[in-house]
Design a protein around this motif. Structure first.
Motif, PDB file in Angstrom:
ATOM      1  N   ALA A   1       0.751  -1.083  -0.102  1.00  0.00           N
ATOM      2  CA  ALA A   1      -0.022   0.295  -0.299  1.00  0.00           C
ATOM      3  C   ALA A   1       1.323   1.250  -0.245  1.00  0.00           C
ATOM      4  O   ALA A   1       0.765   1.822  -0.493  1.00  0.00           O
ATOM      5  CB  ALA A   1      -0.871  -0.003   1.173  1.00  0.00           C
ATOM      6  N   ALA A   2       1.586   1.084   1.346  1.00  0.00           N
ATOM      7  CA  ALA A   2       2.913   2.650   1.111  1.00  0.00           C
ATOM      8  C   ALA A   2       2.994   2.639  -0.256  1.00  0.00           C
ATOM      9  O   ALA A   2       3.479   3.714  -1.392  1.00  0.00           O
ATOM     10  CB  ALA A   2       4.173   2.144   1.979  1.00  0.00           C
ATOM     11  N   PHE A   3       3.968   1.515  -1.026  1.00  0.00           N
ATOM     12  CA  PHE A   3       4.243   1.532  -2.677  1.00  0.00           C
ATOM     13  C   PHE A   3       3.400   2.480  -3.461  1.00  0.00           C
ATOM     14  O   PHE A   3       3.832   3.054  -4.222  1.00  0.00           O
ATOM     15  CB  PHE A   3       4.813   0.198  -2.600  1.00  0.00           C
ATOM     16  CG  PHE A   3       5.813   0.188  -4.342  1.00  0.00           C
ATOM     17  CD1 PHE A   3       6.799   0.518  -4.789  1.00  0.00           C
ATOM     18  CD2 PHE A   3       4.948   0.031  -5.286  1.00  0.00           C
ATOM     19  CE1 PHE A   3       7.489   0.765  -6.091  1.00  0.00           C
ATOM     20  CE2 PHE A   3       5.542  -0.326  -6.550  1.00  0.00           C
ATOM     21  CZ  PHE A   3       6.606   0.258  -7.076  1.00  0.00           C
ATOM     22  N   LYS A   4       2.658   2.053  -3.554  1.00  0.00           N
ATOM     23  CA  LYS A   4       1.357   2.343  -4.541  1.00  0.00           C
ATOM     24  C   LYS A   4       0.742   3.475  -4.262  1.00  0.00           C
ATOM     25  O   LYS A   4       0.666   4.573  -4.817  1.00  0.00           O
ATOM     26  CB  LYS A   4      -0.125   0.717  -4.715  1.00  0.00           C
ATOM     27  CG  LYS A   4       0.379  -0.144  -5.349  1.00  0.00           C
ATOM     28  CD  LYS A   4      -0.707  -0.908  -5.569  1.00  0.00           C
ATOM     29  CE  LYS A   4      -0.606  -2.206  -5.807  1.00  0.00           C
ATOM     30  NZ  LYS A   4      -2.161  -2.947  -6.085  1.00  0.00           N
ATOM     31  N   LEU A   5       0.531   4.169  -2.837  1.00  0.00           N
ATOM     32  CA  LEU A   5       0.498   5.037  -2.839  1.00  0.00           C
ATOM     33  C   LEU A   5       1.134   5.847  -2.443  1.00  0.00           C
ATOM     34  O   LEU A   5       1.606   7.411  -2.431  1.00  0.00           O
ATOM     35  CB  LEU A   5      -0.212   5.030  -1.428  1.00  0.00           C
ATOM     36  CG  LEU A   5      -1.475   4.824  -1.665  1.00  0.00           C
ATOM     37  CD1 LEU A   5      -1.656   4.633   0.100  1.00  0.00           C
ATOM     38  CD2 LEU A   5      -2.375   5.353  -2.425  1.00  0.00           C
ATOM     39  N   SER A   6       2.912   6.261  -2.171  1.00  0.00           N
ATOM     40  CA  SER A   6       3.586   6.675  -2.900  1.00  0.00           C
ATOM     41  C   SER A   6       4.247   7.696  -1.482  1.00  0.00           C
ATOM     42  O   SER A   6       4.310   9.252  -1.058  1.00  0.00           O
ATOM     43  CB  SER A   6       3.875   7.877  -3.671  1.00  0.00           C
ATOM     44  OG  SER A   6       3.799   6.992  -5.086  1.00  0.00           O
ATOM     45  N   VAL A   7       3.762   6.729  -0.495  1.00  0.00           N
ATOM     46  CA  VAL A   7       3.709   7.613   1.002  1.00  0.00           C
ATOM     47  C   VAL A   7       5.229   7.088   1.619  1.00  0.00           C
ATOM     48  O   VAL A   7       5.280   5.260   1.439  1.00  0.00           O
ATOM     49  CB  VAL A   7       2.887   7.668   1.626  1.00  0.00           C
ATOM     50  CG1 VAL A   7       1.446   8.360   1.075  1.00  0.00           C
ATOM     51  CG2 VAL A   7       2.184   5.938   2.039  1.00  0.00           C
TER      52      VAL A   7
END
Length: 132
Positions: free
Chosen positions: A93-99
């Motif tokens: 999720a962090a990777f996909k949301l760039s966070v």
């Protein structure tokens, strides 16, 4: 839970994704509880089900959680995601949301007694797998 409580006390909005059995403890920190039970309806997380918690289960849960959670998180726009090292969906999720992503890794307090129990479990597992 102390880290979550501290984040909330400092004014952060915290969403905590976990299982219903943890709901009261999570909500006691002041964070928002989000249930993950629906992503594996057969998982009751009972001690006798320990063998079901495997790489295959983790992959299946990550895939099941991906669509619903990513969309939800896109709307919420988190500043960062903190997840247990075994919760691969958090890193995804962090990777996909760039966070930013932070991994929380828990461990056990080992001593000669716990080491003995672990070795007994290991040997039982080895014998059981050798019979297959």
């Amino acid at each position: 839970m102390e880290v979550v409580k501290e984040l909330v006390q400092r004014g952060n909005d915290v969403r905590y994704y976990s299982y219903a059995m943890m709901k009261e403890r999570i909500e006691a920190t002041g964070s928002e509880f989000i249930s993950c039970d629906q992503y594996d309806p057969q998982m009751d997380l009972k001690p006798e089900d320990a063998e079901r918690i495997s790489t295959e289960l983790l992959v299946n849960m990550t895939l099941a959680m991906d669509d619903g959670l990513i969309g939800e998180m896109e709307c919420w726009k988190p500043d960062c995601i903190v997840a247990d090292s075994m919760a691969a969906w958090g890193k995804l999720a962090a990777f996909k949301l760039s966070v930013p992503f932070m991994s929380s890794t828990t461990t056990f307090d080992f001593n000669r007694y716990s080491a003995k129990v672990i070795m007994e479990c290991y040997h039982k597992s080895t014998v059981k797998n050798a019979r297959k």
